[in-house]
Scaffold this motif. Sequence first.
Motif, PDB file in Angstrom:
ATOM      1  N   ARG A  53      13.649   6.798  -1.093  1.00 31.57           N
ATOM      2  CA  ARG A  53      12.384   7.229  -0.521  1.00 31.57           C
ATOM      3  C   ARG A  53      11.291   6.202  -0.802  1.00 31.57           C
ATOM      4  NH1 ARG A  53      11.673  12.944  -3.226  1.00 31.57           N
ATOM      5  NH2 ARG A  53      12.769  11.791  -4.888  1.00 31.57           N
ATOM      6  N   GLY A  54      10.586   5.822   0.249  1.00 35.39           N
ATOM      7  CA  GLY A  54       9.500   4.869   0.097  1.00 35.39           C
ATOM      8  C   GLY A  54       9.934   3.442  -0.117  1.00 35.39           C
ATOM      9  N   ALA A  55      11.231   3.158  -0.086  1.00 31.38           N
ATOM     10  CA  ALA A  55      11.706   1.786  -0.272  1.00 31.38           C
ATOM     11  C   ALA A  55      11.488   0.981   1.005  1.00 31.38           C
ATOM     12  CB  ALA A  55      13.186   1.779  -0.644  1.00 31.38           C
ATOM     13  N   ASP A  56      11.194  -0.306   0.836  1.00 28.28           N
ATOM     14  CA  ASP A  56      10.999  -1.209   1.971  1.00 28.28           C
ATOM     15  C   ASP A  56      12.337  -1.855   2.292  1.00 28.28           C
ATOM     16  OD1 ASP A  56      10.354  -3.168   3.792  1.00 28.28           O
ATOM     17  OD2 ASP A  56       8.620  -3.925   2.679  1.00 28.28           O
ATOM     18  N   LEU A  57      12.891  -1.540   3.469  1.00 25.30           N
ATOM     19  CA  LEU A  57      14.220  -2.034   3.865  1.00 25.30           C
ATOM     20  C   LEU A  57      14.149  -3.009   5.027  1.00 25.30           C
ATOM     21  CD1 LEU A  57      16.121   1.336   3.493  1.00 25.30           C
ATOM     22  CD2 LEU A  57      16.678  -0.763   2.267  1.00 25.30           C
ATOM     23  N   ILE A  58      12.997  -3.596   5.263  1.00 19.95           N
ATOM     24  CA  ILE A  58      12.881  -4.500   6.394  1.00 19.95           C
ATOM     25  C   ILE A  58      13.836  -5.695   6.208  1.00 19.95           C
ATOM     26  CG2 ILE A  58      11.015  -5.938   5.455  1.00 19.95           C
ATOM     27  CD1 ILE A  58       9.744  -5.886   8.259  1.00 19.95           C
ATOM     28  N   GLY A  59      14.691  -5.913   7.188  1.00 21.44           N
ATOM     29  CA  GLY A  59      15.611  -7.043   7.153  1.00 21.44           C
ATOM     30  C   GLY A  59      16.772  -6.911   6.192  1.00 21.44           C
ATOM     31  N   ALA A  60      16.912  -5.774   5.503  1.00 23.37           N
ATOM     32  CA  ALA A  60      18.033  -5.595   4.579  1.00 23.37           C
ATOM     33  C   ALA A  60      19.343  -5.500   5.352  1.00 23.37           C
ATOM     34  CB  ALA A  60      17.833  -4.342   3.738  1.00 23.37           C
ATOM     35  N   ASP A  61      20.383  -6.137   4.838  1.00 16.52           N
ATOM     36  CA  ASP A  61      21.693  -6.129   5.485  1.00 16.52           C
ATOM     37  C   ASP A  61      22.500  -4.962   4.930  1.00 16.52           C
ATOM     38  OD1 ASP A  61      24.189  -6.611   6.583  1.00 16.52           O
ATOM     39  OD2 ASP A  61      24.061  -8.783   6.341  1.00 16.52           O
TER      40      ASP A  61
ATOM     41  N   LEU B 295       0.826  -1.205   0.000  1.00 13.43           N
ATOM     42  CA  LEU B 295       0.000   0.000   0.000  1.00 13.43           C
ATOM     43  C   LEU B 295       0.865   1.262   0.000  1.00 13.43           C
ATOM     44  CD1 LEU B 295      -2.819  -0.922   2.562  1.00 13.43           C
ATOM     45  CD2 LEU B 295      -3.080  -0.600   0.094  1.00 13.43           C
ATOM     46  N   ALA B 296       1.904   1.268   0.827  1.00 12.21           N
ATOM     47  CA  ALA B 296       2.765   2.452   0.937  1.00 12.21           C
ATOM     48  C   ALA B 296       3.560   2.675  -0.341  1.00 12.21           C
ATOM     49  CB  ALA B 296       3.693   2.308   2.133  1.00 12.21           C
ATOM     50  N   ARG B 297       4.110   1.603  -0.892  1.00 14.48           N
ATOM     51  CA  ARG B 297       4.946   1.758  -2.083  1.00 14.48           C
ATOM     52  C   ARG B 297       4.124   2.050  -3.335  1.00 14.48           C
ATOM     53  NH1 ARG B 297       7.458  -2.347  -3.723  1.00 14.48           N
ATOM     54  NH2 ARG B 297       6.347  -3.948  -2.530  1.00 14.48           N
ATOM     55  N   ALA B 298       2.844   1.669  -3.316  1.00 17.74           N
ATOM     56  CA  ALA B 298       1.978   1.960  -4.455  1.00 17.74           C
ATOM     57  C   ALA B 298       1.789   3.456  -4.653  1.00 17.74           C
ATOM     58  CB  ALA B 298       0.624   1.284  -4.270  1.00 17.74           C
ATOM     59  N   ARG B 299       2.056   4.232  -3.609  1.00 15.14           N
ATOM     60  CA  ARG B 299       1.912   5.685  -3.707  1.00 15.14           C
ATOM     61  C   ARG B 299       3.123   6.341  -4.352  1.00 15.14           C
ATOM     62  NH1 ARG B 299      -1.093   8.216   1.577  1.00 15.14           N
ATOM     63  NH2 ARG B 299      -2.970   6.919   1.503  1.00 15.14           N
ATOM     64  N   VAL B 300       4.183   5.579  -4.534  1.00 16.91           N
ATOM     65  CA  VAL B 300       5.405   6.130  -5.122  1.00 16.91           C
ATOM     66  C   VAL B 300       5.274   6.097  -6.645  1.00 16.91           C
ATOM     67  CG1 VAL B 300       7.901   5.895  -5.319  1.00 16.91           C
ATOM     68  CG2 VAL B 300       6.766   5.321  -3.164  1.00 16.91           C
ATOM     69  N   PRO B 301       5.438   7.224  -7.312  1.00 16.10           N
ATOM     70  CA  PRO B 301       5.291   7.245  -8.772  1.00 16.10           C
ATOM     71  C   PRO B 301       6.428   6.520  -9.489  1.00 16.10           C
ATOM     72  CG  PRO B 301       6.103   9.356  -7.982  1.00 16.10           C
ATOM     73  CD  PRO B 301       5.751   8.550  -6.754  1.00 16.10           C
ATOM     74  N   GLY B 302       6.143   6.063 -10.691  1.00 20.45           N
ATOM     75  CA  GLY B 302       7.170   5.441 -11.513  1.00 20.45           C
ATOM     76  C   GLY B 302       7.351   3.966 -11.227  1.00 20.45           C
ATOM     77  N   ARG B 303       8.392   3.417 -11.790  1.00 18.63           N
ATOM     78  CA  ARG B 303       8.682   1.996 -11.665  1.00 18.63           C
ATOM     79  C   ARG B 303       9.183   1.675 -10.262  1.00 18.63           C
ATOM     80  NH1 ARG B 303      13.778  -1.038 -14.559  1.00 18.63           N
ATOM     81  NH2 ARG B 303      13.377  -3.158 -13.787  1.00 18.63           N
ATOM     82  N   ARG B 304       8.645   0.600  -9.690  1.00 18.01           N
ATOM     83  CA  ARG B 304       9.055   0.172  -8.352  1.00 18.01           C
ATOM     84  C   ARG B 304       9.772  -1.171  -8.472  1.00 18.01           C
ATOM     85  NH1 ARG B 304       4.154   2.447  -8.085  1.00 18.01           N
ATOM     86  NH2 ARG B 304       3.055   0.460  -8.303  1.00 18.01           N
ATOM     87  N   ARG B 305      11.071  -1.141  -8.255  1.00 22.37           N
ATOM     88  CA  ARG B 305      11.880  -2.338  -8.467  1.00 22.37           C
ATOM     89  C   ARG B 305      11.677  -3.362  -7.354  1.00 22.37           C
ATOM     90  NH1 ARG B 305      17.745   0.114 -10.489  1.00 22.37           N
ATOM     91  NH2 ARG B 305      16.901   1.526 -12.079  1.00 22.37           N
ATOM     92  N   ASP B 306      11.772  -4.632  -7.724  1.00 20.43           N
ATOM     93  CA  ASP B 306      11.646  -5.721  -6.759  1.00 20.43           C
ATOM     94  C   ASP B 306      12.999  -6.398  -6.586  1.00 20.43           C
ATOM     95  OD1 ASP B 306      10.956  -7.761  -5.104  1.00 20.43           O
ATOM     96  OD2 ASP B 306       9.500  -8.700  -6.434  1.00 20.43           O
ATOM     97  N   HIS B 307      13.668  -6.060  -5.490  1.00 13.60           N
ATOM     98  CA  HIS B 307      14.965  -6.661  -5.164  1.00 13.60           C
ATOM     99  C   HIS B 307      14.855  -7.461  -3.867  1.00 13.60           C
ATOM    100  CE1 HIS B 307      16.969  -4.598  -8.389  1.00 13.60           C
ATOM    101  NE2 HIS B 307      16.692  -3.393  -7.902  1.00 13.60           N
TER     102      HIS B 307
ATOM    103  N   ALA C  15      11.166   0.824  -3.991  1.00 16.30           N
ATOM    104  CA  ALA C  15      11.662  -0.526  -4.272  1.00 16.30           C
ATOM    105  C   ALA C  15      11.450  -1.449  -3.081  1.00 16.30           C
ATOM    106  CB  ALA C  15      13.153  -0.472  -4.619  1.00 16.30           C
ATOM    107  N   SER C  16      11.313  -2.726  -3.367  1.00 18.86           N
ATOM    108  CA  SER C  16      11.312  -3.724  -2.293  1.00 18.86           C
ATOM    109  C   SER C  16      12.729  -4.241  -2.138  1.00 18.86           C
ATOM    110  CB  SER C  16      10.370  -4.886  -2.611  1.00 18.86           C
ATOM    111  OG  SER C  16      10.469  -5.868  -1.577  1.00 18.86           O
ATOM    112  N   LEU C  17      13.328  -3.936  -1.003  1.00 18.62           N
ATOM    113  CA  LEU C  17      14.677  -4.407  -0.672  1.00 18.62           C
ATOM    114  C   LEU C  17      14.624  -5.268   0.583  1.00 18.62           C
ATOM    115  CD1 LEU C  17      16.470  -1.045  -1.427  1.00 18.62           C
ATOM    116  CD2 LEU C  17      16.919  -3.182  -2.628  1.00 18.62           C
ATOM    117  N   ARG C  18      13.467  -5.871   0.806  1.00 22.19           N
ATOM    118  CA  ARG C  18      13.272  -6.711   1.985  1.00 22.19           C
ATOM    119  C   ARG C  18      14.272  -7.867   1.981  1.00 22.19           C
ATOM    120  NH1 ARG C  18       7.990  -6.182   4.275  1.00 22.19           N
ATOM    121  NH2 ARG C  18       8.077  -8.329   4.997  1.00 22.19           N
ATOM    122  N   GLY C  19      15.073  -7.948   3.038  1.00 23.78           N
ATOM    123  CA  GLY C  19      16.023  -9.048   3.165  1.00 23.78           C
ATOM    124  C   GLY C  19      17.154  -9.026   2.164  1.00 23.78           C
ATOM    125  N   ALA C  20      17.329  -7.936   1.431  1.00 25.69           N
ATOM    126  CA  ALA C  20      18.398  -7.862   0.436  1.00 25.69           C
ATOM    127  C   ALA C  20      19.757  -7.757   1.112  1.00 25.69           C
ATOM    128  CB  ALA C  20      18.184  -6.665  -0.493  1.00 25.69           C
TER     129      ALA C  20
END
Length: 275
Positions: A224-232, A176-188, A206-211
Amino acid sequence: MSPHTPAAAAHGTALRADCANCFGLCCVALPFTASADFPVSKNAGRPCTNLRDDSRCGIHARLRDEGWTGCTVYDCHGAGQRVSQVTFGGLDWRGDPDRARGMFAVFPVMRHLHELLLYLTEALSLQAARPLRGALRSARDMVERHASGDPAAVAAVDVRAVRDEVNALLLRVSDLARARVPGRRRDHRGADLMGARLRGADLRGASLRGALLIAADLRKADLRGADLIGADLRDADLRGADLTDALFVTRPQLSAARGDGTTRLPHHLERPSHW
Protein backbone atom coordinates in the motif's frame (compact mmCIF):
# COMPACT_ATOMS: atom_id res chain seq x y z
CA MET A 1 -11.50 10.95 -40.81
CA SER A 2 -10.41 14.44 -39.87
CA PRO A 3 -8.20 14.86 -36.77
CA HIS A 4 -10.66 17.53 -35.63
CA THR A 5 -13.78 15.37 -35.48
CA PRO A 6 -15.21 14.32 -32.08
CA ALA A 7 -14.52 10.69 -32.91
CA ALA A 8 -10.86 11.43 -33.55
CA ALA A 9 -10.65 13.40 -30.34
CA ALA A 10 -12.05 10.42 -28.47
CA HIS A 11 -9.40 8.17 -29.97
CA GLY A 12 -6.69 10.65 -29.06
CA THR A 13 -7.62 11.04 -25.42
CA ALA A 14 -8.18 7.36 -24.63
CA LEU A 15 -5.33 5.90 -22.58
CA ARG A 16 -6.22 2.28 -23.13
CA ALA A 17 -5.58 0.21 -26.22
CA ASP A 18 -8.50 -0.01 -28.64
CA CYS A 19 -7.26 -2.62 -31.10
CA ALA A 20 -10.43 -2.41 -33.20
CA ASN A 21 -9.42 1.13 -34.21
CA CYS A 22 -5.73 0.41 -34.78
CA PHE A 23 -4.01 -1.08 -37.82
CA GLY A 24 -2.04 -3.61 -35.78
CA LEU A 25 0.85 -1.19 -35.30
CA CYS A 26 2.37 -3.02 -32.34
CA CYS A 27 2.36 -6.19 -34.46
CA VAL A 28 4.35 -4.50 -37.22
CA ALA A 29 6.33 -1.50 -35.99
CA LEU A 30 8.00 -3.15 -32.99
CA PRO A 31 10.71 -5.82 -32.99
CA PHE A 32 10.86 -8.80 -30.67
CA THR A 33 13.35 -11.57 -29.97
CA ALA A 34 12.79 -15.28 -29.49
CA SER A 35 12.63 -15.77 -25.72
CA ALA A 36 10.32 -16.85 -22.95
CA ASP A 37 7.98 -14.09 -24.18
CA PHE A 38 8.03 -14.87 -27.92
CA PRO A 39 8.58 -18.14 -29.81
CA VAL A 40 10.29 -16.40 -32.76
CA SER A 41 12.20 -13.21 -33.58
CA LYS A 42 10.88 -10.36 -35.72
CA ASN A 43 12.45 -7.17 -37.04
CA ALA A 44 10.85 -3.74 -36.66
CA GLY A 45 8.64 -2.90 -39.64
CA ARG A 46 7.92 -6.52 -40.49
CA PRO A 47 4.37 -7.78 -39.85
CA CYS A 48 3.97 -10.58 -37.33
CA THR A 49 2.98 -13.83 -39.04
CA ASN A 50 -0.15 -13.91 -36.87
CA LEU A 51 -1.42 -10.54 -38.09
CA ARG A 52 -4.41 -10.90 -40.41
CA ASP A 53 -5.39 -8.56 -43.23
CA ASP A 54 -8.14 -7.06 -41.02
CA SER A 55 -5.45 -6.02 -38.49
CA ARG A 56 -6.60 -8.62 -35.97
CA CYS A 57 -4.46 -11.31 -34.37
CA GLY A 58 -5.13 -14.76 -35.79
CA ILE A 59 -4.30 -16.54 -32.52
CA HIS A 60 -5.47 -13.95 -29.99
CA ALA A 61 -7.35 -16.49 -27.87
CA ARG A 62 -4.32 -18.84 -27.79
CA LEU A 63 -1.43 -16.40 -27.33
CA ARG A 64 -0.34 -17.68 -23.92
CA ASP A 65 -0.78 -21.32 -24.88
CA GLU A 66 1.39 -20.88 -27.99
CA GLY A 67 4.22 -18.98 -26.29
CA TRP A 68 3.30 -15.38 -27.14
CA THR A 69 3.15 -14.14 -23.55
CA GLY A 70 4.88 -10.90 -24.54
CA CYS A 71 1.84 -9.92 -26.57
CA THR A 72 -0.55 -10.54 -23.69
CA VAL A 73 1.28 -8.16 -21.33
CA TYR A 74 1.73 -5.32 -23.82
CA ASP A 75 -0.45 -2.21 -23.78
CA CYS A 76 0.15 0.84 -25.98
CA HIS A 77 -2.00 2.95 -23.63
CA GLY A 78 -4.05 4.15 -26.59
CA ALA A 79 -1.15 5.18 -28.79
CA GLY A 80 -2.09 2.72 -31.54
CA GLN A 81 -5.55 4.07 -32.24
CA ARG A 82 -4.34 7.65 -31.92
CA VAL A 83 -1.63 7.17 -34.54
CA SER A 84 -4.00 5.21 -36.77
CA GLN A 85 -7.11 7.36 -36.54
CA VAL A 86 -5.83 10.81 -35.60
CA THR A 87 -2.20 11.39 -36.56
CA PHE A 88 -2.68 9.62 -39.90
CA GLY A 89 -6.39 10.34 -40.28
CA GLY A 90 -7.58 6.75 -40.57
CA LEU A 91 -5.18 5.77 -43.36
CA ASP A 92 -3.66 2.29 -43.18
CA TRP A 93 0.07 1.61 -43.49
CA ARG A 94 -0.60 -1.08 -46.07
CA GLY A 95 -0.01 -0.18 -49.71
CA ASP A 96 2.08 2.95 -49.07
CA PRO A 97 5.71 2.30 -48.02
CA ASP A 98 6.36 5.97 -47.20
CA ARG A 99 3.31 6.21 -44.98
CA ALA A 100 4.22 2.90 -43.36
CA ARG A 101 7.69 4.15 -42.46
CA GLY A 102 6.16 7.31 -41.04
CA MET A 103 3.64 5.42 -38.91
CA PHE A 104 6.28 3.02 -37.63
CA ALA A 105 8.50 5.95 -36.61
CA VAL A 106 5.67 7.80 -34.87
CA PHE A 107 4.14 4.87 -33.00
CA PRO A 108 6.94 4.18 -30.44
CA VAL A 109 7.17 7.91 -29.65
CA MET A 110 3.41 8.16 -29.19
CA ARG A 111 3.45 5.12 -26.92
CA HIS A 112 5.97 6.84 -24.61
CA LEU A 113 3.89 10.03 -24.61
CA HIS A 114 0.71 8.15 -23.75
CA GLU A 115 2.46 6.35 -20.92
CA LEU A 116 3.42 9.74 -19.48
CA LEU A 117 -0.16 10.95 -19.90
CA LEU A 118 -1.30 7.88 -17.98
CA TYR A 119 1.02 8.64 -15.06
CA LEU A 120 0.14 12.34 -15.04
CA THR A 121 -3.57 11.54 -15.07
CA GLU A 122 -3.15 9.28 -12.04
CA ALA A 123 -1.00 11.89 -10.27
CA LEU A 124 -3.72 14.49 -10.76
CA SER A 125 -6.22 12.20 -9.05
CA LEU A 126 -4.13 11.88 -5.87
CA GLN A 127 -5.21 13.93 -2.89
CA ALA A 128 -1.60 14.20 -1.72
CA ALA A 129 -0.64 15.86 -5.01
CA ARG A 130 -2.96 18.86 -4.56
CA PRO A 131 -0.04 21.29 -4.07
CA LEU A 132 1.37 20.21 -7.44
CA ARG A 133 -1.82 20.14 -9.50
CA GLY A 134 -0.98 23.31 -11.39
CA ALA A 135 2.41 21.95 -12.40
CA LEU A 136 0.87 18.58 -13.23
CA ARG A 137 -1.75 20.14 -15.49
CA SER A 138 0.94 22.15 -17.26
CA ALA A 139 3.01 19.01 -17.76
CA ARG A 140 0.01 17.10 -19.07
CA ASP A 141 -0.78 19.92 -21.50
CA MET A 142 2.84 19.94 -22.68
CA VAL A 143 2.82 16.18 -23.35
CA GLU A 144 -0.56 16.46 -25.06
CA ARG A 145 0.76 19.19 -27.37
CA HIS A 146 3.62 16.91 -28.39
CA ALA A 147 1.20 14.04 -29.01
CA SER A 148 -1.12 16.26 -31.05
CA GLY A 149 1.52 17.25 -33.61
CA ASP A 150 1.68 16.15 -37.22
CA PRO A 151 3.64 12.98 -38.03
CA ALA A 152 6.97 14.76 -38.53
CA ALA A 153 6.59 16.74 -35.31
CA VAL A 154 5.70 13.67 -33.22
CA ALA A 155 8.56 11.64 -34.66
CA ALA A 156 10.98 14.46 -33.81
CA VAL A 157 9.98 14.69 -30.12
CA ASP A 158 12.94 14.31 -27.75
CA VAL A 159 11.34 11.59 -25.65
CA ARG A 160 14.16 11.43 -23.15
CA ALA A 161 13.97 15.14 -22.41
CA VAL A 162 10.19 15.01 -22.00
CA ARG A 163 10.42 11.95 -19.75
CA ASP A 164 13.09 13.58 -17.59
CA GLU A 165 10.95 16.68 -17.11
CA VAL A 166 7.83 14.70 -16.23
CA ASN A 167 9.72 12.24 -14.06
CA ALA A 168 11.10 15.02 -11.87
CA LEU A 169 7.52 16.09 -11.18
CA LEU A 170 6.30 12.54 -10.60
CA LEU A 171 9.08 12.04 -8.07
CA ARG A 172 7.75 15.00 -6.10
CA VAL A 173 4.25 13.51 -6.27
CA SER A 174 5.60 10.18 -5.03
CA ASP A 175 7.38 11.84 -2.11
CA LEU A 176 4.22 13.67 -1.07
CA ALA A 177 2.03 10.56 -1.34
CA ARG A 178 4.44 8.23 0.42
CA ALA A 179 5.07 10.75 3.21
CA ARG A 180 1.51 10.05 4.34
CA VAL A 181 2.32 6.40 4.97
CA PRO A 182 3.21 5.79 8.64
CA GLY A 183 6.38 4.04 9.70
CA ARG A 184 9.60 3.35 7.87
CA ARG A 185 9.52 3.83 4.10
CA ARG A 186 12.10 1.67 2.38
CA ASP A 187 14.09 2.89 -0.62
CA HIS A 188 14.53 0.10 -3.17
CA ARG A 189 14.67 2.35 -6.21
CA GLY A 190 16.33 0.49 -9.08
CA ALA A 191 17.20 -2.42 -6.77
CA ASP A 192 17.88 -5.92 -8.08
CA LEU A 193 15.27 -7.97 -6.25
CA MET A 194 14.97 -10.78 -8.76
CA GLY A 195 13.63 -13.83 -7.00
CA ALA A 196 13.68 -12.03 -3.66
CA ARG A 197 11.85 -13.67 -0.77
CA LEU A 198 9.51 -10.90 0.29
CA ARG A 199 6.54 -12.92 1.41
CA GLY A 200 4.57 -10.90 3.94
CA ALA A 201 7.04 -8.00 3.72
CA ASP A 202 5.98 -4.59 4.95
CA LEU A 203 6.64 -2.44 1.88
CA ARG A 204 4.14 0.28 2.66
CA GLY A 205 5.25 3.55 1.12
CA ALA A 206 8.41 2.00 -0.30
CA SER A 207 10.08 3.32 -3.41
CA LEU A 208 10.30 0.44 -5.87
CA ARG A 209 10.72 2.66 -8.91
CA GLY A 210 12.49 0.69 -11.63
CA ALA A 211 13.18 -2.22 -9.28
CA LEU A 212 13.75 -5.68 -10.77
CA LEU A 213 11.16 -7.85 -9.07
CA ILE A 214 11.18 -10.64 -11.63
CA ALA A 215 9.95 -13.88 -10.01
CA ALA A 216 10.00 -12.23 -6.57
CA ASP A 217 7.87 -13.85 -3.88
CA LEU A 218 5.53 -11.05 -2.83
CA ARG A 219 2.77 -13.23 -1.48
CA LYS A 220 0.79 -11.35 1.16
CA ALA A 221 3.22 -8.44 0.96
CA ASP A 222 1.86 -5.04 1.97
CA LEU A 223 2.48 -2.68 -0.95
CA ARG A 224 0.00 0.00 0.00
CA GLY A 225 1.31 3.40 -0.99
CA ALA A 226 4.42 1.93 -2.63
CA ASP A 227 5.74 3.59 -5.79
CA LEU A 228 5.92 0.91 -8.52
CA ILE A 229 6.55 3.09 -11.54
CA GLY A 230 8.70 1.13 -14.00
CA ALA A 231 9.10 -1.86 -11.66
CA ASP A 232 9.59 -5.16 -13.51
CA LEU A 233 6.98 -7.53 -12.11
CA ARG A 234 7.36 -10.34 -14.62
CA ASP A 235 6.40 -13.61 -12.94
CA ALA A 236 6.31 -11.91 -9.53
CA ASP A 237 3.99 -13.76 -7.16
CA LEU A 238 1.37 -11.28 -5.93
CA ARG A 239 -1.07 -13.78 -4.48
CA GLY A 240 -2.63 -12.25 -1.41
CA ALA A 241 -0.59 -9.04 -1.77
CA ASP A 242 -2.17 -5.68 -1.00
CA LEU A 243 -1.64 -3.04 -3.70
CA THR A 244 -4.77 -1.08 -2.78
CA ASP A 245 -3.32 2.40 -3.24
CA ALA A 246 0.05 1.56 -4.77
CA LEU A 247 1.32 4.32 -7.04
CA PHE A 248 1.67 4.21 -10.81
CA VAL A 249 0.84 0.53 -11.31
CA THR A 250 -0.10 -0.31 -14.90
CA ARG A 251 -2.10 -3.04 -16.59
CA PRO A 252 0.99 -4.51 -18.30
CA GLN A 253 2.74 -4.85 -14.93
CA LEU A 254 -0.16 -6.77 -13.47
CA SER A 255 -0.58 -8.92 -16.57
CA ALA A 256 3.09 -9.92 -16.36
CA ALA A 257 2.78 -10.93 -12.70
CA ARG A 258 0.96 -13.79 -11.00
CA GLY A 259 -1.93 -13.08 -8.69
CA ASP A 260 -5.25 -14.49 -7.59
CA GLY A 261 -8.64 -13.54 -6.19
CA THR A 262 -7.08 -12.43 -2.90
CA THR A 263 -4.73 -9.89 -4.49
CA ARG A 264 -5.99 -6.39 -3.67
CA LEU A 265 -5.58 -3.89 -6.50
CA PRO A 266 -5.91 -0.13 -7.01
CA HIS A 267 -9.57 0.66 -7.68
CA HIS A 268 -8.94 1.81 -11.27
CA LEU A 269 -7.31 -1.45 -12.39
CA GLU A 270 -9.01 -4.67 -13.38
CA ARG A 271 -7.85 -8.10 -12.28
CA PRO A 272 -6.07 -9.84 -15.20
CA SER A 273 -8.23 -12.57 -16.67
CA HIS A 274 -5.51 -15.24 -16.39
CA TRP A 275 -5.09 -14.87 -12.61
